[in-house]
Design an enzyme around this catalytic site. Structure first.
Site, short mmCIF file in Angstrom:
data_model
loop_
_atom_site.label_atom_id
_atom_site.label_comp_id
_atom_site.label_asym_id
_atom_site.label_seq_id
_atom_site.Cartn_x
_atom_site.Cartn_y
_atom_site.Cartn_z
N LYS A 1 6.41 2.47 18.73
CA LYS A 1 6.45 3.89 18.37
C LYS A 1 6.91 4.75 19.54
O LYS A 1 7.69 5.69 19.34
CB LYS A 1 5.07 4.33 17.86
CG LYS A 1 4.73 3.68 16.51
CD LYS A 1 3.28 3.84 16.15
CE LYS A 1 2.96 3.25 14.79
NZ LYS A 1 1.51 3.13 14.53
N THR B 1 0.83 -1.21 0.00
CA THR B 1 0.00 0.00 0.00
C THR B 1 0.87 1.26 0.00
O THR B 1 0.67 2.17 -0.82
CB THR B 1 -0.89 0.00 1.26
OG1 THR B 1 -1.57 -1.25 1.29
CG2 THR B 1 -1.88 1.12 1.25
N GLY C 1 2.42 8.24 10.89
CA GLY C 1 2.05 8.40 9.48
C GLY C 1 2.39 9.78 8.95
O GLY C 1 3.56 10.16 8.88
N GLY D 1 -10.79 -2.38 7.02
CA GLY D 1 -9.39 -2.57 6.63
C GLY D 1 -8.39 -1.90 7.56
O GLY D 1 -7.21 -1.81 7.25
N1 HSE Z 1 -1.50 -0.46 12.53
C1 HSE Z 1 -1.10 0.90 12.72
C2 HSE Z 1 -2.26 1.68 13.31
C3 HSE Z 1 -0.73 1.61 11.46
O1 HSE Z 1 -3.36 1.17 13.46
O2 HSE Z 1 -2.04 2.83 13.66
C4 HSE Z 1 0.70 1.55 11.10
O3 HSE Z 1 1.55 1.99 12.09
#
Ligand code: HSE
Length: 429
Positions: A200, A12, A129, A182
């Site tokens: 993180k 993606t 992100g 998703g």
């Molecule tokens: N799976 C992570 C989230 C996204 O739900 O924030 C990628 O870090």
């Protein structure tokens, strides 16, 4: 001069990066050429057009190809991502990665190798992100003495908790909705158990405090145990549930900085800036001196936002090459400086507790006495609903040591009138 990049992974985010580079928004990106794309299967249908001779399953070749100037790793997972990153560095290539798992666990090894090779490793997309929190902590905010970084850094769990709060859904229903949209994977463990958030916050803590934070040492609790009952009671008291990733200075012991780093569901006052971040959005709240409080919020995952962070790193690389300026690695200088982490038992916090007990005279008194014996001062103890002669008692403590609270609860659990203690959550203000 053409700048040739090799892409590892065309999922993606990789697809989003190719789309952005095929229509570059900045003049410095116009000379960037996607010279090679490493994929698992050559036959898979793709949403972007890549000349077939540039697609390969030989990822080792990309990271050692002398014609390739930089490597973008978007495969995720620990191996072979770690080995490929190290090999690219070994061949003198800067690396851009969105891989929080590999940086949180092998960051020290990777940045040490990068320091020796004199190349940069950039990771804006690994946390939050599209939110530019890595660069912000690395540069703009770092002149201040950072005291605390609290983040909603997992969109899937924030979506689930938002659904539970707004729609009254159960955890299972909200998880099913997250999967249908998703957001959550078929095996949602990494998100709902808090592991992704722990990766993180290990990275953010390293950036904010300039020390290596051992990922395995971060206490981590997920959101499976939050019930819609707890969400309702918390709201009556003016709180909302969030999965918080927390990193803050605990105390200075001699020359050593002790950090309080943890991931767990938290009751936050509805007036806190993080309480109003809903759905899949992420947000990071930073408090520093003389900075004050800063909140960065936005899309924490997804194709466009994550690709934008990756391409932003590429632009940073290009800009530095253009000027010949030194490009510091984000986690540069950590080596040999592992943080000491505050044990959870020593944590001082307020707690929310829900107890199921027989609806009899003296129960509240017995529970209060157990708390008192362990120096746990109570702000409030309230009997809520009663089902089949079983009363639900909800307690809010003052700030107390976690070990004391847990010892009191172990004793309360033994009271003959007490059936269960289904909920224990920390409260932050
Ligand atoms: N799976 C992570 C989230 C996204 O739900 O924030 C990628 O870090």
């Amino acid at each position: 001069m053409v700048y040739r990049v090799g892409l590892l992974g065309l999922g993606t985010v990789g697809t989003g990066v190719v789309q952005m580079l095929q229509q570059p928004q900045h003049p410095l990106l116009q000379a960037v050429e996607i010279a090679a794309v490493g994929v698992r299967s050559l036959d898979k249908p793709r949403q972007v057009r890549i000349p077939p001779e540039r697609l390969t399953t030989n990822l080792e070749q990309i990271v050692s190809d002398p014609e390739i100037d930089a490597v973008i790793e978007l495969m995720g997972g620990l191996e072979p991502a770690r080995s490929l990153i190290l090999k690219a560095i070994d061949h003198g290539k800067p690396v851009i990665t969105a891989n929080k798992a590999v940086i949180a666990r092998h960051g020290e090894e990777i940045f040490q190798a990068a320091a020796q090779a004199g190349v940069a490793v950039l990771l804006e997309a690994a946390v939050g992100g599209g939110i530019p929190i890595v660069q912000a902590l690395q540069h703009s905010l770092r002149a201040s003495r950072i005291q605390a970084v609290w983040g909603i850094v997992n969109g899937t769990t924030n979506f689930i908790l938002s659904q539970m709060a707004q729609q009254g859904s159960s955890f299972a229903e909200a998880l099913a909705q997250a999967q249908a949209r998703g957001y959550a994977e078929a095996d949602p463990s990494a998100d709902v158990e808090g592991w992704d958030a722990a990766d993180k916050i290990a990275i953010l803590a390293g950036l904010a405090f300039g020390v290596a934070v051992p990922r395995e040492a971060i206490p981590c609790e997920g959101i499976r145990n939050i019930s819609s009952t707890d969400i309702r009671y918390a709201r009556e008291w003016g709180y909302t549930f969030k999965l918080l990733a927390i990193a803050q200075r605990a105390a200075a012991q001699g020359s050593e900085t002790v950090l309080d780093v943890r991931v767990h569901p938290t009751l936050l006052p509805v007036t806190h800036p993080l309480a109003n971040v809903h759905g899949v959005d992420n947000a990071v709240w930073v408090q520093g001196d003389p900075l004050g409080q800063v909140v960065l919020a936005g899309p924490g995952a997804g194709q466009g936002p994550t690709a934008s962070a990756v391409v932003g790193d590429l632009l940073t690389l290009r800009a530095h090459l253009q000027t010949g300026a030194y490009l510091p690695n984000p986690l540069w200088g950590f080596f040999g400086r592992a943080a000491a982490l505050l044990p959870l038992a020593e944590l001082e916090s307020e707690f929310y507790v829900r107890v199921l007990a027989q609806d009899q005279p003296g129960v509240m008194g017995a529970i209060g006495t157990c708390f008192g014996r362990h120096r746990v001062s109570l702000e409030s103890i309230t009997q809520k609903e009663c089902h089949q002669e079983q009363a639900e008692i909800v307690i809010l403590t003052h700030t107390v040591r976690e070990a004391d609270c847990r010892q009191a609860l172990a004793e309360i659990q033994q009271l003959p009138q007490v059936a269960a203690i289904p909920s224990l959550f920390r409260v932050l203000r």
